[in-house]
Design an enzyme around this catalytic site. Structure first.
Site, PDB file in Angstrom:
ATOM      1  N   MET A  92      25.895 -17.634  74.570  1.00 51.85           N
ATOM      2  CA  MET A  92      24.527 -17.544  75.140  1.00 51.85           C
ATOM      3  C   MET A  92      23.298 -16.930  74.278  1.00 51.85           C
ATOM      4  O   MET A  92      22.783 -15.876  74.687  1.00 51.85           O
ATOM      5  CB  MET A  92      24.414 -17.197  76.560  1.00 51.85           C
ATOM      6  CG  MET A  92      25.356 -17.801  77.423  1.00 51.85           C
ATOM      7  SD  MET A  92      25.131 -19.628  77.399  1.00 51.85           S
ATOM      8  CE  MET A  92      23.794 -19.723  78.406  1.00 51.85           C
ATOM      9  N   HIS A 111      28.258 -28.906  75.039  1.00 53.96           N
ATOM     10  CA  HIS A 111      27.128 -28.695  75.643  1.00 53.96           C
ATOM     11  C   HIS A 111      27.405 -29.605  76.851  1.00 53.96           C
ATOM     12  O   HIS A 111      27.711 -30.580  76.637  1.00 53.96           O
ATOM     13  CB  HIS A 111      25.788 -29.260  74.780  1.00 53.96           C
ATOM     14  CG  HIS A 111      24.723 -29.278  75.615  1.00 53.96           C
ATOM     15  ND1 HIS A 111      24.057 -28.070  75.982  1.00 53.96           N
ATOM     16  CD2 HIS A 111      23.618 -30.212  76.180  1.00 53.96           C
ATOM     17  CE1 HIS A 111      22.901 -28.201  76.539  1.00 53.96           C
ATOM     18  NE2 HIS A 111      22.843 -29.624  76.886  1.00 53.96           N
TER      19      HIS A 111
END
Length: 192
Positions: A92, A111
């Protein structure tokens, strides 16, 4: 067969990391997982990787005066592991252009959307808000533009009546765990 040396970058539990580690156990898999690097020392995935005998490291970006310095140390760690390919698995952090370009064509990401739809965060909420009938996940090459790299594999999941972001995420995660090892196999074997 010479196996490609792979490092996985994580920030959390590392469920996609675990799927890649499991796939790499197969003797005919063209990649081996040699290291797991996290930007969070408390990431549960680090303990999972260490229990598998995989080298681990953690670096907090907040301890560095700049993102460039943070990424320089990340590069040193990856180079110390002699890494050929980098897999992002719930890492992240937005990576800088220099780092991304250094690994161009050798860094991939999973993703939770059918790119180019829903780049960035909160993909499931946005798909539901749009009334999407189909959602899914994409393994793609990492480029300087956020979630803009060429797709390698995608998997579709139907959006069901009554779906919540959580129920949709759970079904998509199953597909992520299926296609990420397939995509790494394609890259590591030279098929793409």
């Amino acid at each position: 067969m010479s196996r490609k040396r792979v490092a996985i970058l994580i920030s959390g539990r590392g469920s996609n990391m675990s799927a890649l580690i499991e796939a790499a156990r197969a003797p005919d898999y063209p990649a081996e997982i040699v290291g797991v690097l996290s930007n969070r020392a408390a990431a549960p995935g680090l303990a999972i990787a260490a229990a598998d005998g995989i080298a681990t490291a953690s670096l907090a970006q907040s301890k560095f005066p700049s993102r460039d310095m943070f990424e320089d140390v990340m590069t040193q760690i990856l180079e110390s592991w002699n890494v050929d390919i980098v897999c992002l698995a719930g890492f992240m952090r937005i990576l800088g252009d220099d780092f991304v370009n250094r690994w161009a064509g050798r860094m991939i990401n999973i993703h939770p959307s059918l790119l180019p739809l829903y780049k960035g965060l909160h993909t499931h909420e946005r798909a539901l808000a749009d009334g999407a009938k189909v959602h899914g996940c994409t393994v793609h090459f990492v480029t300087p533009g956020l979630d803009e790299g060429a797709p390698i594999l995608q998997a579709e999941v139907p959006v069901l009546p009554g779906d919540t972001p959580e129920t949709l995420a759970t079904r998509i995660l199953v597909e992520e765990h299926r296609i990420y090892p397939q995509a790494l196999r394609l890259l590591a074997s030279g098929a793409i």
